[in-house]
Design an enzyme around this catalytic site. Structure first.
Site, PDB file in Angstrom:
ATOM      1  CB  CYS A 176      -0.613   0.249   1.080  1.00  0.00           C
ATOM      2  SG  CYS A 176      -2.255  -0.937   0.862  1.00  0.00           S
ATOM      3  CG  HIS A 232      -3.536   3.258   1.598  1.00  0.00           C
ATOM      4  ND1 HIS A 232      -3.416   3.208   0.792  1.00  0.00           N
ATOM      5  CD2 HIS A 232      -3.220   2.546   2.185  1.00  0.00           C
ATOM      6  CE1 HIS A 232      -4.081   2.102  -0.128  1.00  0.00           C
ATOM      7  NE2 HIS A 232      -4.175   1.516   1.869  1.00  0.00           N
ATOM      8  CG  ASN A 258      -6.220  -0.335   0.952  1.00  0.00           C
ATOM      9  OD1 ASN A 258      -5.349  -0.328   0.090  1.00  0.00           O
ATOM     10  ND2 ASN A 258      -5.912  -1.116   1.944  1.00  0.00           N
TER      11      ASN A 258
HETATM   12  N1  COA Z   1     -18.585  -8.150   8.684  1.00  0.00           N
HETATM   13  C1  COA Z   1     -18.909  -8.597  10.187  1.00  0.00           C
HETATM   14  N2  COA Z   1     -17.764  -8.360  11.417  1.00  0.00           N
HETATM   15  C2  COA Z   1     -16.827  -8.474  11.353  1.00  0.00           C
HETATM   16  C3  COA Z   1     -16.103  -8.484  10.069  1.00  0.00           C
HETATM   17  C4  COA Z   1     -17.345  -8.287   8.254  1.00  0.00           C
HETATM   18  N3  COA Z   1     -17.108  -7.895   7.493  1.00  0.00           N
HETATM   19  N4  COA Z   1     -15.569  -8.718   9.793  1.00  0.00           N
HETATM   20  C5  COA Z   1     -15.024  -8.991  11.442  1.00  0.00           C
HETATM   21  N5  COA Z   1     -16.172  -9.624  12.020  1.00  0.00           N
HETATM   22  C6  COA Z   1     -16.078  -9.271  13.209  1.00  0.00           C
HETATM   23  C7  COA Z   1     -15.653 -10.015  13.980  1.00  0.00           C
HETATM   24  O1  COA Z   1     -15.037 -11.300  13.126  1.00  0.00           O
HETATM   25  C8  COA Z   1     -15.315  -9.839  15.438  1.00  0.00           C
HETATM   26  O2  COA Z   1     -16.257 -10.101  16.167  1.00  0.00           O
HETATM   27  P1  COA Z   1     -16.241 -11.294  16.979  1.00  0.00           P
HETATM   28  O3  COA Z   1     -15.679  -9.728  18.062  1.00  0.00           O
HETATM   29  O4  COA Z   1     -17.369 -11.809  17.906  1.00  0.00           O
HETATM   30  O5  COA Z   1     -14.793 -12.133  17.706  1.00  0.00           O
HETATM   31  C9  COA Z   1     -15.972  -8.779  15.319  1.00  0.00           C
HETATM   32  O6  COA Z   1     -16.147  -8.429  14.168  1.00  0.00           O
HETATM   33  C10 COA Z   1     -14.400  -7.549  15.758  1.00  0.00           C
HETATM   34  O7  COA Z   1     -13.650  -7.570  14.570  1.00  0.00           O
HETATM   35  P2  COA Z   1     -11.815  -6.577  15.283  1.00  0.00           P
HETATM   36  O8  COA Z   1     -11.010  -7.629  14.029  1.00  0.00           O
HETATM   37  O9  COA Z   1     -12.520  -7.139  16.350  1.00  0.00           O
HETATM   38  O10 COA Z   1     -12.883  -4.980  14.520  1.00  0.00           O
HETATM   39  P3  COA Z   1     -11.797  -4.034  14.114  1.00  0.00           P
HETATM   40  O11 COA Z   1     -13.162  -2.971  15.122  1.00  0.00           O
HETATM   41  O12 COA Z   1     -10.939  -4.432  14.243  1.00  0.00           O
HETATM   42  O13 COA Z   1     -12.144  -3.244  12.801  1.00  0.00           O
HETATM   43  C11 COA Z   1     -11.083  -3.547  10.424  1.00  0.00           C
HETATM   44  C12 COA Z   1     -11.435  -4.040  11.665  1.00  0.00           C
HETATM   45  C13 COA Z   1     -10.311  -5.065  10.002  1.00  0.00           C
HETATM   46  C14 COA Z   1     -12.014  -2.538   9.639  1.00  0.00           C
HETATM   47  C15 COA Z   1      -9.749  -2.966  11.843  1.00  0.00           C
HETATM   48  O14 COA Z   1      -9.505  -3.274  12.045  1.00  0.00           O
HETATM   49  C16 COA Z   1      -8.743  -1.904  10.335  1.00  0.00           C
HETATM   50  O15 COA Z   1      -9.115  -1.259  10.011  1.00  0.00           O
HETATM   51  N6  COA Z   1      -7.350  -2.773  10.605  1.00  0.00           N
HETATM   52  C17 COA Z   1      -7.000  -1.972   9.697  1.00  0.00           C
HETATM   53  C18 COA Z   1      -6.848  -2.048   8.198  1.00  0.00           C
HETATM   54  C19 COA Z   1      -5.472  -1.139   7.904  1.00  0.00           C
HETATM   55  O16 COA Z   1      -4.650  -0.529   7.913  1.00  0.00           O
HETATM   56  N7  COA Z   1      -5.849  -2.495   6.584  1.00  0.00           N
HETATM   57  C20 COA Z   1      -4.249  -2.118   5.647  1.00  0.00           C
HETATM   58  C21 COA Z   1      -3.381  -1.589   5.259  1.00  0.00           C
HETATM   59  S1  COA Z   1      -3.250  -1.898   3.611  1.00  0.00           S
END
Ligand code: COA
Length: 333
Positions: free
Chosen positions: A113, A260, A290
């Site tokens: 990225c 980004h 993304n």
């Molecule tokens: N739809 C519904 N539920 C989902 C889901 C989806 N697409 N993806 C995950 N969940 C669930 C998980 O299983 C978890 O359930 P649980 O509490 O029963 O275990 C819950 O949602 C919370 O998941 P979590 O991973 O803690 O969510 P989060 O608040 O951290 O958000 C992201 C997830 C990915 C949006 C976030 O962590 C993020 O943006 N991270 C950085 C991403 C990034 O920068 N990536 C790339 C750089 S290039």
């Protein structure tokens, strides 16, 4: 740096096929509400069957060439940033180069990225050193063909989209024209490579991929979302400040900030932390998700077309991604 460098043209292309959060609800256990709240994404674009990375890259490049009023044979080199290569080898840049004919050199750059910012640094160095006059930089990703559309892959799959964005970097020898890529600062921390990666196929594996790996989905991206999030919100402000300081530019002097597009919450957090007013921050993750190496050049191209970017303005671009890799650039437009 003796020769100043100018971005003389921008271009972008996203596939026509719109995939909404509701569409994804049909395929996996997710919800429009979850995706919007956690990431800001409403819809993204996917390629149609038969549409290749080189098709996306070509469309973006042709737009950038037109904007710069150049023909392809006036370009000296193509740098293509991608994490989703069209084939294992050669790089996507070669399939793109074929579209322009001739023997123009090209290569792929893999910094995920942050790939566009790494490529911008390379292009700037090639031009500022006098090696080349004009370099075409393109970020291009087709994620949709490599995502896990079962509920198991939902945490990653809902975030990504396909697209391409391109710029032309030229030598600026006009003394009255202040346009310049003023600074680019890059960083990496390979110890976190496995926090966001696609494990297979890989040359370190017997046969590059095994049935067992396929069965457990090692060929799909995996991410420790919270870990990535924490590092992104720390590293992005650091490198943005480092870059502006190196260029003796103050945050208040910057007309436009482009980050980004990994998560709207990351970008809002970084902007709040640096006291960047909302009207100076432009996002498009809502519409495209993304697009990895393509996200920043797509933002640039849109901003230019909408008249938001004006010659003489300072624009700051910052990214973070797999590797981990992160970087920032400040440009006098
Ligand atoms: N739809 C519904 N539920 C989902 C889901 C989806 N697409 N993806 C995950 N969940 C669930 C998980 O299983 C978890 O359930 P649980 O509490 O029963 O275990 C819950 O949602 C919370 O998941 P979590 O991973 O803690 O969510 P989060 O608040 O951290 O958000 C992201 C997830 C990915 C949006 C976030 O962590 C993020 O943006 N991270 C950085 C991403 C990034 O920068 N990536 C790339 C750089 S290039």
């Amino acid at each position: 740096m003796t020769i100043r460098t100018k971005i003389t043209g921008t271009g972008m292309y996203v596939p026509d096929r719109v995939v909404t959060n509701k569409d994804l609800e049909e395929l996996m256990d997710t919800s429009d509400e979850w995706i919007r709240q956690r990431s800001g994404i409403v819809e993204r674009r996917y390629v149609s069957e038969g549409q290749l990375p080189a098709d996306l890259a070509e469309a973006a490049c042709r737009q950038a060439l037109e904007a710069a009023e150049l023909d392809a044979d006036q370009i000296d080199c193509i740098v293509l940033a991608t994490l989703s290569s069209q084939a294992d080898f050669p790089g996507t840049s070669f399939f793109l180069q074929e579209r322009f004919g001739g023997t123009l050199p090209c290569f792929d750059l893999r910094a995920q990225c942050t790939g566009f910012l790494y490529s911008l640094m390379v292009a700037r160095s090639l031009v500022a050193s006098g090696q080349y006059q004009r370099v075409m930089v393109v970020g291009c990703e087709v994620h949709s063909t490599g995502l896990d559309f079962s509920t198991e892959g939902r945490d990653v799959t809902v975030l990504f989209g396909d697209g391409a964005g391109a710029v032309i970097v030229e030598a600026n020898t006009d003394e009255d024209d202040r346009s310049d890529i003023l600074e680019v600062r890059l960083h990496a921390e390979g110890k976190y490579a496995k926090k966001l990666w696609v494990e297979a196929p890989g040359t370190g594996l017997p046969g590059r991929i095994t049935q067992e790996m396929m069965d457990r989905g090692a060929h799909f991206p995996s991410m420790q979302g919270k870990f990535v999030f924490k590092h992104a919100v720390t590293r992005m402000p650091q490198v943005l400040r480092e870059t502006l300081d190196a260029a003796s530019v103050k945050i208040d002097d910057v007309a436009l900030f482009l980050f980004h597009q990994a998560n709207l919450r990351i970008n809002e957090y970084v902007a709040n932390h640096l006291e960047i007013p909302a009207e100076k921050l432009r996002n498009n993750i809502q519409r495209y998700g993304n697009c990895s190496a393509a996200s920043i050049p797509i933002l640039l191209a849109e901003a230019e077309r909408e008249g938001i970017l004006k010659r003489g303005d300072l624009v700051s671009m910052t990214g973070f991604g797999s590797g981990f890799s992160w970087g920032s650039a400040v440009v006098r437009w």
